[in-house]
Design an enzyme around this catalytic site. Structure first.
Site, PDB file in Angstrom:
ATOM      1  N   GLY A 169      58.468  42.122  39.553  1.00  0.00           N
ATOM      2  CA  GLY A 169      59.162  41.592  40.717  1.00  0.00           C
ATOM      3  C   GLY A 169      58.644  40.245  41.172  1.00  0.00           C
ATOM      4  O   GLY A 169      59.418  39.330  41.435  1.00  0.00           O
ATOM      5  N   CYS A 172      25.312  40.355  32.630  1.00  0.00           N
ATOM      6  CA  CYS A 172      26.527  40.131  31.838  1.00  0.00           C
ATOM      7  C   CYS A 172      26.153  39.538  30.474  1.00  0.00           C
ATOM      8  O   CYS A 172      25.040  39.035  30.290  1.00  0.00           O
ATOM      9  CB  CYS A 172      27.484  39.199  32.580  1.00  0.00           C
ATOM     10  SG  CYS A 172      27.092  37.433  32.425  1.00  0.00           S
ATOM     11  N   HIS A 206      31.434  36.484  32.504  1.00  0.00           N
ATOM     12  CA  HIS A 206      30.511  36.486  33.637  1.00  0.00           C
ATOM     13  C   HIS A 206      31.255  36.749  34.948  1.00  0.00           C
ATOM     14  O   HIS A 206      30.818  37.572  35.764  1.00  0.00           O
ATOM     15  CB  HIS A 206      29.772  35.145  33.736  1.00  0.00           C
ATOM     16  CG  HIS A 206      29.012  35.006  35.032  1.00  0.00           C
ATOM     17  ND1 HIS A 206      27.757  35.527  35.222  1.00  0.00           N
ATOM     18  CD2 HIS A 206      29.366  34.425  36.215  1.00  0.00           C
ATOM     19  CE1 HIS A 206      27.359  35.279  36.460  1.00  0.00           C
ATOM     20  NE2 HIS A 206      28.319  34.606  37.081  1.00  0.00           N
ATOM     21  N   ASP A 212      43.603  43.231  42.645  1.00  0.00           N
ATOM     22  CA  ASP A 212      43.709  42.471  41.400  1.00  0.00           C
ATOM     23  C   ASP A 212      43.853  41.008  41.752  1.00  0.00           C
ATOM     24  O   ASP A 212      44.369  40.671  42.820  1.00  0.00           O
ATOM     25  CB  ASP A 212      44.909  42.916  40.553  1.00  0.00           C
ATOM     26  CG  ASP A 212      46.202  42.266  41.043  1.00  0.00           C
ATOM     27  OD1 ASP A 212      46.664  41.290  40.398  1.00  0.00           O
ATOM     28  OD2 ASP A 212      46.758  42.705  42.073  1.00  0.00           O
ATOM     29  N   CYS A 217      21.448  38.667  36.513  1.00  0.00           N
ATOM     30  CA  CYS A 217      22.775  39.132  36.084  1.00  0.00           C
ATOM     31  C   CYS A 217      22.674  39.707  34.676  1.00  0.00           C
ATOM     32  O   CYS A 217      22.036  39.121  33.798  1.00  0.00           O
ATOM     33  CB  CYS A 217      23.781  37.982  36.110  1.00  0.00           C
ATOM     34  SG  CYS A 217      25.424  38.439  35.509  1.00  0.00           S
ATOM     35  N   CYS A 236      24.851  35.814  30.705  1.00  0.00           N
ATOM     36  CA  CYS A 236      23.526  35.616  31.310  1.00  0.00           C
ATOM     37  C   CYS A 236      22.402  36.242  30.485  1.00  0.00           C
ATOM     38  O   CYS A 236      21.268  35.767  30.525  1.00  0.00           O
ATOM     39  CB  CYS A 236      23.512  36.176  32.733  1.00  0.00           C
ATOM     40  SG  CYS A 236      24.512  35.205  33.893  1.00  0.00           S
ATOM     41  N   ASP A 282      52.337  45.793  36.669  1.00  0.00           N
ATOM     42  CA  ASP A 282      53.093  45.183  37.761  1.00  0.00           C
ATOM     43  C   ASP A 282      54.570  45.221  37.370  1.00  0.00           C
ATOM     44  O   ASP A 282      54.914  45.047  36.203  1.00  0.00           O
ATOM     45  CB  ASP A 282      52.598  43.742  37.944  1.00  0.00           C
ATOM     46  CG  ASP A 282      53.203  43.061  39.147  1.00  0.00           C
ATOM     47  OD1 ASP A 282      54.008  43.702  39.848  1.00  0.00           O
ATOM     48  OD2 ASP A 282      52.872  41.895  39.380  1.00  0.00           O
TER      49      ASP A 282
END
Length: 377
Positions: free
Chosen positions: A92, A311, A340, A271, A309, A314, A89
Site C-alpha cells: 500500500g 558485530c 554493524h 521497521d 561491540c 567490530c 508489507d
C-alpha cells in the site's frame, strides 16, 4: 498468540508466537524489501547479528520476480533460505507513493510498475493473494496511506475506505488459508490504523478495527512529514484504543530515539530502512551518536567502530580499514557498516527488553538518549 510478560509503565515486554517461531518484543524487523537486505547481507548473516524478523515487500516481489514464481519455489522462506518469521508489507505505501502513476477506486488501485511501466491493478484481494503466494508469517492489510498534510474531509473518506478494504482483506485471507494448496495456512493478518494527525479520527478508527479481532494492529501514515512531537502525541493517544492482548506495530519508524519514545508509549514492532541505508552511505550508529566513517580523522584509527561491540565488523576490522574500503568504493565497506548498524538496532532491542523486565526502562531510555545525543560525528 501474544503474551505480555512484563509492563513498565506503558512499555511492554512480550512474546508473540507464530508458525515460524516465537518473536520476543519489542522487536526491530530488518528490512529486506526484495527478499534481501541491501548491502550484500545474507540470511546467515541475519542470524549472526540476532535478527528475529525479516520484512519484505509485496509490491516489489510481485513486480520482480513475481509472487507466482516464489510460490512455485516453495514460498519466501525457502526462496531466501530464512526459517524465522517474515512480515510482508501489503504494498500500500509503495503504491500510494507512486502518486503520479496511480488511480484510486473503491475496488483498488491501478498504477504503473516503476520497473517496466506495465499497468498493474491491486486491491485488498490482490494484495492478500500475493502475500499468500509469498507465504509470509504475517501479512499486512491493504490500506491507503494518505498524504500529509490532508484535509479532514479527505482523511475521513480515506480512513473509511481503508476500513472497508480491511474487511475484504480478512475475508480473502480466511478463504485462502482454507485452500489445500496454500503454503502457509497459518498466515496472520495485521490491520492498519490511519487518520493522519487527527486524534479523533485515529481513535475512532482504532475502535472500529479492534472489533475485527485481528492478529495484530499497526499504526500507519506516520513519519511522513509531521513533527516528531505530533507523531508521539498520536501514538500516545491511539495505542490505548487498540487491544492490549495484540501486538502494536509502528510502520516505517525510525531512529533509535523514535523507537525509545514509541516503546514508552506501548509499541511492540518496528521497521525502518535507516540502519541499512545509512550504512550504505558510510554512517555508523553507536552509543555515542552517529559516525561518518568517511571522516579523515579515522584514516589512522585502528580501533573498531565501537569498543565492546560484538558485530562482525567490530570483531575483525578497524575504523581505518573500513574508511579505506569506503574511499576505494569496495562493497565490503558498505556490507560491514550495514551489518554493524543492524546489529546495533537488534542489540538495542535486546537491551530494551531487559530494561522492561528489570523495571528500569525509563532510566535506560534516559541514559541511551544522552549517549546518542553526545555525538561523535
Amino acid at each position: 498468540m501474544f503474551k505480555v510478560i512484563k509492563k513498565d509503565g506503558c512499555a511492554k515486554r512480550g512474546e508473540f508466537t507464530t508458525v515460524h517461531g516465537k518473536i520476543q518484543t519489542p522487536v526491530f524487523m530488518n528490512v529486506g524489501t526484495a527478499a534481501a537486505i541491501k548491502g550484500a547481507v545474507s540470511s546467515m548473516d541475519l542470524k549472526e547479528i540476532h535478527t528475529q524478523v525479516e520484512l519484505s515487500n509485496t509490491y516489489h516481489l510481485h513486480v520482480r520476480p513475481g509472487d507466482h514464481i516464489v510460490k512455485q519455489l516453495g514460498g519466501i522462506h525457502k526462496f531466501m533460505n530464512w526459517d524465522r518469521p517474515i512480515l510482508t508489507d501489503s504494498g500500500g505505501f509503495q503504491v500510494f507513493s507512486l502518486a503520479g502513476l496511480r488511480k484510486i477506486k473503491e475496488e483498488g488501485v491501478t498504477f504503473h510498475s516503476h520497473v517496466d511501466g506495465r499497468k498493474i491493478f491491486m486491491g485488498p484481494e490482490e494484495s492478500i493473494q500475493i502475500q499468500s503466494n509469498l507465504a509470509s508469517t504475517i501479512a499486512m492489510a491493504f490500506d491507503e496511506c494518505p498524504p500529509h498534510p490532508a484535509t479532514r474531509e479527505y482523511m475521513e473518506a480515506s480512513v473509511n475506505r481503508t476500513t472497508r478494504w480491511l474487511y475484504r482483506c480478512k475475508e480473502e485471507m480466511t478463504r485462502l488459508n482454507s485452500l489445500p494448496d496454500t503454503i502457509n495456512p497459518n498466515q496472520m493478518l495485521f490491520g492498519i490504523n490511519q487518520g493522519g494527525t487527527f486524534e479523533d479520527i485515529r481513535i475512532e478508527h482504532a475502535k472500529r478495527i479492534s472489533e475485527l479481532d485481528l492478529d495484530g494492529y499497526a499504526l500507519g501514515g506516520l513519519a511522513v512529514g509531521e513533527s516528531h512531537e505530533e507523531m508521539y502525541h498520536i501514538i500516545e493517544k491511539t495505542v490505548p484504543y487498540l487491544p492490549e492482548n495484540k501486538p502494536v506495530y509502528l510502520m516505517g519508524v525510525g531512529t533509535p530515539a523514535n523507537i525509545l519514545e514509541a516503546v514508552e508509549r506501548g509499541v511492540d514492532f518496528f521497521d525502518c530502512v535507516y540502519p541499512a541505508r545509512n550504512g550504505r552511505h558510510g554512517h555508523a550508529y553507536t552509543n555515542m551518536g552517529r559516525m561518518n566513517m568517511m571522516n579523515v580523522k579515522y584514516e589512522l584509527d585502528d580501533r573498531p567502530i565501537e569498543e565492546g561491540c560484538d558485530c562482525p565488523a567490530c570483531r575483525h576490522y578497524s575504523r581505518a580499514y573500513i574508511r579505506h574500503l569506503l574511499k576505494a568504493k569496495e562493497m565490503l565497506g558498505l556490507r560491514l557498516l550495514v551489518l554493524h548498524n543492524l546489529y546495533f538496532y537488534n542489540t538495542m532491542m535486546e537491551e530494551i527488553r531487559a530494561a522492561i523486565e528489570a523495571g528500569t526502562f525509563l532510566e535506560y531510555k534516559k541514559k541511551k538518549l544522552e549517549g546518542l545525543k553526545s555525538g561523535e560525528k
